[in-house]
Design an enzyme around this catalytic site. Structure first.
Site, mmCIF file in Angstrom:
data_model
loop_
_atom_site.group_PDB
_atom_site.id
_atom_site.type_symbol
_atom_site.label_atom_id
_atom_site.label_comp_id
_atom_site.label_asym_id
_atom_site.label_seq_id
_atom_site.Cartn_x
_atom_site.Cartn_y
_atom_site.Cartn_z
ATOM 1 N N LEU A 93 0.859 -1.189 0.000
ATOM 2 C CA LEU A 93 0.000 0.000 0.000
ATOM 3 C C LEU A 93 0.889 1.230 0.000
ATOM 4 C CD1 LEU A 93 -2.652 -0.976 2.732
ATOM 5 C CD2 LEU A 93 -2.882 -1.146 0.249
ATOM 6 N N ASP A 94 0.354 2.339 -0.490
ATOM 7 C CA ASP A 94 1.099 3.615 -0.469
ATOM 8 C C ASP A 94 1.290 4.073 0.970
ATOM 9 O OD1 ASP A 94 0.917 3.569 -3.207
ATOM 10 O OD2 ASP A 94 -0.846 4.878 -3.275
ATOM 11 N N ILE A 95 2.211 4.997 1.153
ATOM 12 C CA ILE A 95 2.515 5.491 2.506
ATOM 13 C C ILE A 95 1.276 6.075 3.194
ATOM 14 C CG2 ILE A 95 3.370 7.737 1.634
ATOM 15 C CD1 ILE A 95 5.478 7.543 3.960
ATOM 16 N N LYS A 109 -5.832 5.397 -7.084
ATOM 17 C CA LYS A 109 -5.707 6.858 -7.257
ATOM 18 C C LYS A 109 -5.685 7.213 -8.749
ATOM 19 C CE LYS A 109 -3.139 7.350 -2.955
ATOM 20 N NZ LYS A 109 -1.799 7.280 -2.373
#
Ligand code: URA
Length: 229
Positions: A100-102, A186
């Site tokens: 997952l992204d930060i 996103k």
């Protein structure tokens, strides 16, 4: 399993240190010193190092509720990693089954089993990942069909695979995708002129994030959860 591998899976030994320990005569099988690193260990054997019994850790499968500002990596100079959040033996044997992204929160699966994680991450396996998405601009019902048909992402050929969008209210939706392209959710919303302002992974396949886990907490998966993949 070979004796040197058994040592590696039981403790902090690297393969080289395990071989050295075996050669030194510190390892016994049922009380008898064994100096052959390739010795086949059977279930009935009791293996000791310096008199202490060893038990292999075995394959491990766990879920973590990822907080924001942690990275899905094993090492990072700037931010804590999800592996740093685990107070667990031999963390270096673990890898993340789908990053997952930060700034994304929620369900992260972590394992030692490469084949198991492949079944989660390979787009060919059609394993759905469901995200709770908060967006900047109001959602339109027409987006359900658009995401079902697939959208073109910037700098990518072809369309995304069919994705299921469930609109909760004007700014919140659940999106299920079976691929894991870079920043996919996103970029899907960007492709239709909207912007994701918060993203939370709720489930992977039929494994749902345990509601009892606070951000930063983790637990081992149940046998049923492991087998569901
Ligand atoms: N899609 C994204 O854009 N970010 C994530 O962290 C996961 C899926």
């Amino acid at each position: 399993m070979r004796l040197d591998k058994y040592l590696c899976e039981s403790s902090y030994f690297t393969r080289a240190l395990a071989k050295k320990a075996i050669k030194s005569g510190a390892v016994t099988c049922d009380g008898v010193i064994v100096k052959d690193a390739g010795f086949k260990v059977l279930d009935k054997h009791k293996i000791c190092y310096d008199g202490d019994e060893l038990n292999p850790v075995g394959e491990r499968f766990l879920m973590l509720n990822k907080p924001a500002d942690t990275v899905c990596a094993t090492i990072d100079d700037m931010h804590p990693t999800v592996i740093d959040l685990l107070d667990i033996e031999k963390p270096e044997a673990l890898h993340i089954a789908g990053r997952l992204d930060i700034d994304t929160t929620g369900l992260v699966l972590i394992t030692t089993d490469g084949q198991w994680s492949h079944r989660i991450t390979s787009p060919k396996k059609d394993c759905g990942k469901t995200y709770l998405v908060t967006v900047a601009d109001p959602l339109d019902d027409a987006l359900i069909a658009t995401f079902e048909q697939g959208v073109a992402l910037r700098n990518e050929d072809g369309l995304t695979k069919p994705a299921q969008l469930e609109i909760i209210d004007s700014y919140h939706a659940k999106l299920t995708i079976t691929e894991g392209k870079y920043h996919q959710v996103k970029r899907m919303f960007a492709a239709v002129g909207n912007k994701v302002v918060a993203l939370h992974r709720h489930s992977v396949g039929s494994i749902e994030l345990d509601a009892d886990l606070e951000p930063g907490e983790w637990r081992y998966l149940t046998e049923e959860e492991i087998q569901s993949v």
